[in-house]
Structures are given as C-alpha cells and as structure tokens.
Scaffold this motif. Structure first.
Motif, PDB file in Angstrom:
ATOM      1  N   ASN A  16     -54.560 -36.873  59.968  1.00 24.16           N
ATOM      2  CA  ASN A  16     -53.500 -35.964  60.397  1.00 24.16           C
ATOM      3  C   ASN A  16     -53.979 -34.535  60.593  1.00 24.16           C
ATOM      4  O   ASN A  16     -53.167 -33.646  60.810  1.00 24.16           O
ATOM      5  N   VAL A  17     -55.285 -34.299  60.506  1.00 23.82           N
ATOM      6  CA  VAL A  17     -55.776 -32.941  60.770  1.00 23.82           C
ATOM      7  C   VAL A  17     -56.028 -32.786  62.257  1.00 23.82           C
ATOM      8  O   VAL A  17     -56.196 -33.771  62.999  1.00 23.82           O
ATOM      9  N   SER A  18     -56.079 -31.569  62.693  1.00 22.70           N
ATOM     10  CA  SER A  18     -56.321 -31.310  64.106  1.00 22.70           C
ATOM     11  C   SER A  18     -57.791 -31.518  64.440  1.00 22.70           C
ATOM     12  O   SER A  18     -58.654 -31.582  63.564  1.00 22.70           O
ATOM     13  N   CYS A  19     -58.061 -31.607  65.733  1.00 23.83           N
ATOM     14  CA  CYS A  19     -59.433 -31.806  66.173  1.00 23.83           C
ATOM     15  C   CYS A  19     -60.297 -30.596  65.822  1.00 23.83           C
ATOM     16  O   CYS A  19     -61.457 -30.756  65.424  1.00 23.83           O
ATOM     17  N   ASN A  20     -59.741 -29.391  65.957  1.00 26.27           N
ATOM     18  CA  ASN A  20     -60.520 -28.189  65.625  1.00 26.27           C
ATOM     19  C   ASN A  20     -60.881 -28.154  64.147  1.00 26.27           C
ATOM     20  O   ASN A  20     -61.999 -27.764  63.779  1.00 26.27           O
ATOM     21  N   SER A  21     -59.925 -28.567  63.280  1.00 26.05           N
ATOM     22  CA  SER A  21     -60.215 -28.573  61.835  1.00 26.05           C
ATOM     23  C   SER A  21     -61.314 -29.573  61.508  1.00 26.05           C
ATOM     24  O   SER A  21     -62.201 -29.304  60.691  1.00 26.05           O
ATOM     25  N   ALA A  22     -61.272 -30.758  62.148  1.00 22.36           N
ATOM     26  CA  ALA A  22     -62.310 -31.758  61.909  1.00 22.36           C
ATOM     27  C   ALA A  22     -63.669 -31.250  62.374  1.00 22.36           C
ATOM     28  O   ALA A  22     -64.688 -31.437  61.694  1.00 22.36           O
ATOM     29  N   MET A  23     -63.727 -30.584  63.540  1.00 18.71           N
ATOM     30  CA  MET A  23     -64.994 -30.060  64.040  1.00 18.71           C
ATOM     31  C   MET A  23     -65.515 -28.940  63.146  1.00 18.71           C
ATOM     32  O   MET A  23     -66.732 -28.803  62.957  1.00 18.71           O
ATOM     33  N   ARG A  71     -51.272 -47.683  57.941  1.00 17.43           N
ATOM     34  CA  ARG A  71     -50.576 -46.561  58.559  1.00 17.43           C
ATOM     35  C   ARG A  71     -51.560 -45.789  59.410  1.00 17.43           C
ATOM     36  O   ARG A  71     -52.726 -45.650  59.058  1.00 17.43           O
ATOM     37  N   LEU A  72     -51.084 -45.262  60.520  1.00 17.95           N
ATOM     38  CA  LEU A  72     -51.977 -44.515  61.399  1.00 17.95           C
ATOM     39  C   LEU A  72     -52.305 -43.152  60.812  1.00 17.95           C
ATOM     40  O   LEU A  72     -53.370 -42.603  61.090  1.00 17.95           O
ATOM     41  N   LEU A  73     -51.427 -42.574  60.037  1.00 20.88           N
ATOM     42  CA  LEU A  73     -51.684 -41.289  59.394  1.00 20.88           C
ATOM     43  C   LEU A  73     -51.951 -41.537  57.925  1.00 20.88           C
ATOM     44  O   LEU A  73     -51.043 -41.627  57.101  1.00 20.88           O
ATOM     45  N   TYR A  74     -53.228 -41.686  57.579  1.00 24.02           N
ATOM     46  CA  TYR A  74     -53.607 -41.961  56.213  1.00 24.02           C
ATOM     47  C   TYR A  74     -53.574 -40.676  55.396  1.00 24.02           C
ATOM     48  O   TYR A  74     -53.728 -39.569  55.921  1.00 24.02           O
ATOM     49  N   PRO A  75     -53.418 -40.807  54.097  1.00 25.48           N
ATOM     50  CA  PRO A  75     -53.631 -39.647  53.232  1.00 25.48           C
ATOM     51  C   PRO A  75     -55.127 -39.339  53.138  1.00 25.48           C
ATOM     52  O   PRO A  75     -55.928 -39.890  53.871  1.00 25.48           O
TER      53      PRO A  75
END
Length: 467
Positions: free
Chosen positions: A19-26, A166-170
């Motif tokens: 559930n994090v954004s792509c920018n946060s993951a990068m 679930r698609l949005l895991y913790p």
C-alpha cells in the motif's frame, strides 16, 4: 538457495508493503544502496534478492517474481531471476476437484492391481524378478508419481483455503504464498514427468506389431551391451567433470559446480561450447582437456552406442516376418470389433470383478499346455496322438479315434499301447479346453480363446507364406 551457493538465514530483510506509493518504495531501494546504510556493500554482501507477488484478475492467477544477484568467486555480480505463475484453490476449482477425486479412485485401483499381480508372481518367482522388469518399472514409476501429485494437490488445496489473500497486505511478507507457489510448481513438474512415463508405457502395446516394435525389440536385445557401454560413458563424463570443475570452476559460470559441469560437458558433445572462453581461462591445458574428452566421449563412446544398436537392429530386421500393413490394419479392426462386443465386455467386467487377470490366466494356460504337450503319445493301434491322462484325472489313457486304452503302471506312467513321442505334434481347436484346463478356459471365455486361435492361425499363415 542461490545459483552459485547456498546461504544461511543471516543477513537483513526489508519489507515494503503493497500500500505504499511507488516513490516511497524507490526511496527505500535507494537508501539500501547508499553509503549511509551498511546493508549492501562489496565486502560482506554475497547475495541480494528482491521478491514480490503479482495478481492477474483476468486469469485469476498469481505471479511469484524473484530477482537476485550473487557475487561470484572472481568478484563479479551475476544477475538471475525466477518468475512462477500459480493459482489458489477456490470454489472455481470445484469441478476440477471432482474430476481429481474420480481419477484418484482409479489410481488407487491401479495400485491395488499392480501389487496384487506382484503378489501372485511371488508364487512362481522371486520378488525382484517382477519388480525389475522394464515395463513394471515404468508402471511403478507412473504409480508413485501419481501418488506424489495427489499428495501435492491436497497440500496445495489445504494451504490455499487457510491463506488469507488480500491485495493490500500489512507490513508482513506473505510467507504462505511462497509455500503455495512451491507446491503448485512441484505438482506441475511431477505431472510433466508423469506425462513422459505415460507415453513411454504406450510402447508396451506396439510390441504386437512387428513393424512398430523394432525399437523396443532392438533395445531389449542389446540391453546388456548398452548398460555396460553407458556405465563406461558415465564414468568418463564424471571424471572429466571433476577435472573441468577444478580447472575452470573459479571463473567460468558453466563450471561453477559438479552438476552444472556435467550438463556443460553433455552439451559439449552436441557442439554447444565456448572454446575461446576455455582457452582464455587456461591456455596451456585446454587443448589437451578438450580433445581428450571429445575423442573419448564423442568419437568412441557415442559411436559404440550407435554401433551396438545398429548391429542388433540389422539382425532383427533380417529375421523379421514382413506382413502387409493393410492386413495388419484389417486384423486390428477385426480384433477391436470383437473386443467391443457386449458379451465380451460383460465377460471381461466379471473377470475384473472376480480379481483374476488375463495375464495370470494365460500363464496358467501356457503351463497347462506345456504339460499336456509332454504327455502326448502315439497310439500303437491306430497311430493317432493321444494324451496320457493318468496325471490328470484317471489312470487310463484313451485313444480318441479307436478307443484303445492302457492302464498306467504305478509311478512310471508307462503304457503298453503307447510308443515314443513323434517329432511333430499338432494341437487342434477342439483340444484347447483340455490343454488349458476347464477352469482356465471358462474364465478366459470362448470368445477370447477364439480370438487367440484366429490370431495364431493368421500369424502362422503369414510365416508359411514368407518361407
């Protein structure tokens, strides 16, 4: 488990939630590769792995994606990836589950019949004679693989129902999805192996055709020579694999361990090799290593295998009786129609339910016929062949033409009216019930015995015509 080595459970793990954004993951990825965090460096790090799952709603499939880099012994980083498609059991798989249940019942019956036949064979031969026959090895391999596949499917279905998808895991990596992915892949690989075994089993049925069974007959005739030659060939390949790994295993990826080296040497026999890379690694010994292996492995051993098969094929092909193909097709169609007759189907179904097999009955019929054959005598009164029935039901032997009888002396089986065995003997259709034994004859059925008799006459006529 890496491609180069196996790693222990130490190290660092960073989990990036879905559930994090792509920018946060990068940003997390850049931070791991920066000098501010000692997670990834060129000194202590030996493997870096990135793993995640994807979902395709159109096909209701999941994808396990793994990208990993390993540091080789020479200091270079080797990039690899693994992508596996799998699914989770759901109500949409219910029809497949019902089919699997029926198929599982068939596998249980198939296994029971296999071990029942094995148990029957123990009456006349040691236990290993039955189990080490080629076709029985294939049957056992097929059975074991089926059992393994069903166990994997059951485990896959159980873990799928227990998984909370679930698609949005913790902030926790879904480890259960990894287990489901491995179970799904394992049953896929097992089914692939079973497909090969099943198709190989079809070769068992082409043995009835002299044109189609040349392959199986050639291999069967040359099996002892082939086994000896294959043993020496495997010995040579393994010896060169040890040598190649010790010479090139440090810097060449295709020689990184013994298993991969054996595969590389096998591909080398087919012309798939990089001689320049070998030469750059060790210019002094590469020529000797390469040409010794090519001469021993390709020029000698593989040509020995070809020569063994060619010699036995030629010997079988010269003595084989050529029967016109159209006659064989007509005979197959006639046999098929006879086998599909309702009376034959009813009789065969009753035979199966009684626990008897045609293989056992034919073996009993062959044994009884051989015994009957050895007891045939020539009646001294009329010259006709008669059977000494004293060993069967009574103490008298009766000539079917003139009715002359003689009493069997105790223990010797000598009849005063009988002479020695003739050089040639014939068994007529009317004698088959006596030859086989009444019980065996009735269990086989008159229709099946008629088919056997017609098949024997047809083959005998083809042999006579070819002489």
């Amino acid at each position: 488990f890496g491609d180069i080595s196996t790693y222990h459970c130490g190290g660092y793990t960073i989990e990036i939630p879905f559930n994090v954004s792509c920018n946060s993951a990068m940003n997390v990825m850049r931070a791991l590769a920066s000098d501010n965090y000692p997670f990834v460096d060129n000194y202590a790090t030996r493997m870096v792995s990135i793993e995640f799952f994807l979902y395709n709603p159109q096909y209701d499939n999941f994808v396990s994606a793994k990208f990993y880099s390993e540091e080789g012994s020479c200091g270079s980083w080797i990039n690899k990836w693994s992508v596996k498609v799998f699914s989770l059991w759901s109500k949409g798989h219910l029809d497949q589950t019902v089919f699997d249940s029926f198929f599982g019942a068939f596998v249980i019956y198939f296994g029971a019949r296999f071990f029942s036949d094995w148990r029957r064979s123990l009456r006349t031969q040691p236990w290993y004679v039955y189990i080490f026959q080629v076709w029985n090895i294939l049957e056992l391999g097929n059975l074991v693989t089926f059992v393994v596949v069903f166990w994997l499917r059951i485990a896959w279905a159980v873990y799928s129902t227990q998984a909370s998808v679930r698609l949005l895991y913790p902030d926790v990596y879904p480890g259960v999805m990894e287990k489901i992915s491995n179970l799904y892949a394992a049953q896929t690989y097992a089914n692939a192996v079973n497909t090969i075994i099943t198709f190989l089993k079809f070769l068992k049925f082409i043995r009835l055709n002299n044109r189609l069974n040349l392959l199986t007959r050639t291999i069967s005739k040359s099996k002892e020579e082939l086994l000896g030659c294959l043993f020496i060939f495997a010995y040579i390949v393994f010896a060169f694999a040890l040598t190649g790994h010790s010479i090139y295993g440090t810097n060449l990826y295709d020689f990184r361990h013994i298993g991969i080296t054996v595969s590389t040497l096998s591909r080398m026999l087919l012309g798939d090799y990089d001689y320049d890379a070998l030469k750059r690694e060790n210019m002094y010994i590469t020529g000797l290593f390469f040409w010794m292996y090519v001469v021993l492995g390709l020029f000698l051993m593989l040509n020995f295998l070809v020569a063994i098969l060619t010699n036995n094929f030629a010997s079988l092909n010269t003595v084989s009786t050529e029967i016109p193909f159209d006659e064989q097709l007509q005979r197959m169609w006639y046999t098929f129609k006879r086998a599909c007759h309702p009376a034959r189907i009813q009789h065969d179904t009753g035979l199966v339910l009684s626990g008897e097999t045609k293989a056992d009955l034919l073996q009993a019929a062959e044994t009884s016929t051989e015994r009957y054959w050895t007891l045939l005598k020539t009646c001294s009164d009329c010259g006709m062949l008669v059977s000494c029935v004293c060993s069967y039901t009574s103490d008298k032997g009766t000539c079917r033409r003139c009715g002359a009888t003689a009493i069997c002396s105790f223990g010797g089986g000598n009849h005063s009216t009988y002479t020695t065995l003739p050089e040639s003997k014939y068994i007529y259709r009317a004698e088959l019930r006596t030859c086989f034994g009444a019980k065996t004859y009735d269990l086989l059925g008159r229709g099946y015995v008629d088919d056997l008799w017609q098949e024997a006459l047809w083959k005998w006529g083809a042999i006579v015509e070819s002489m």
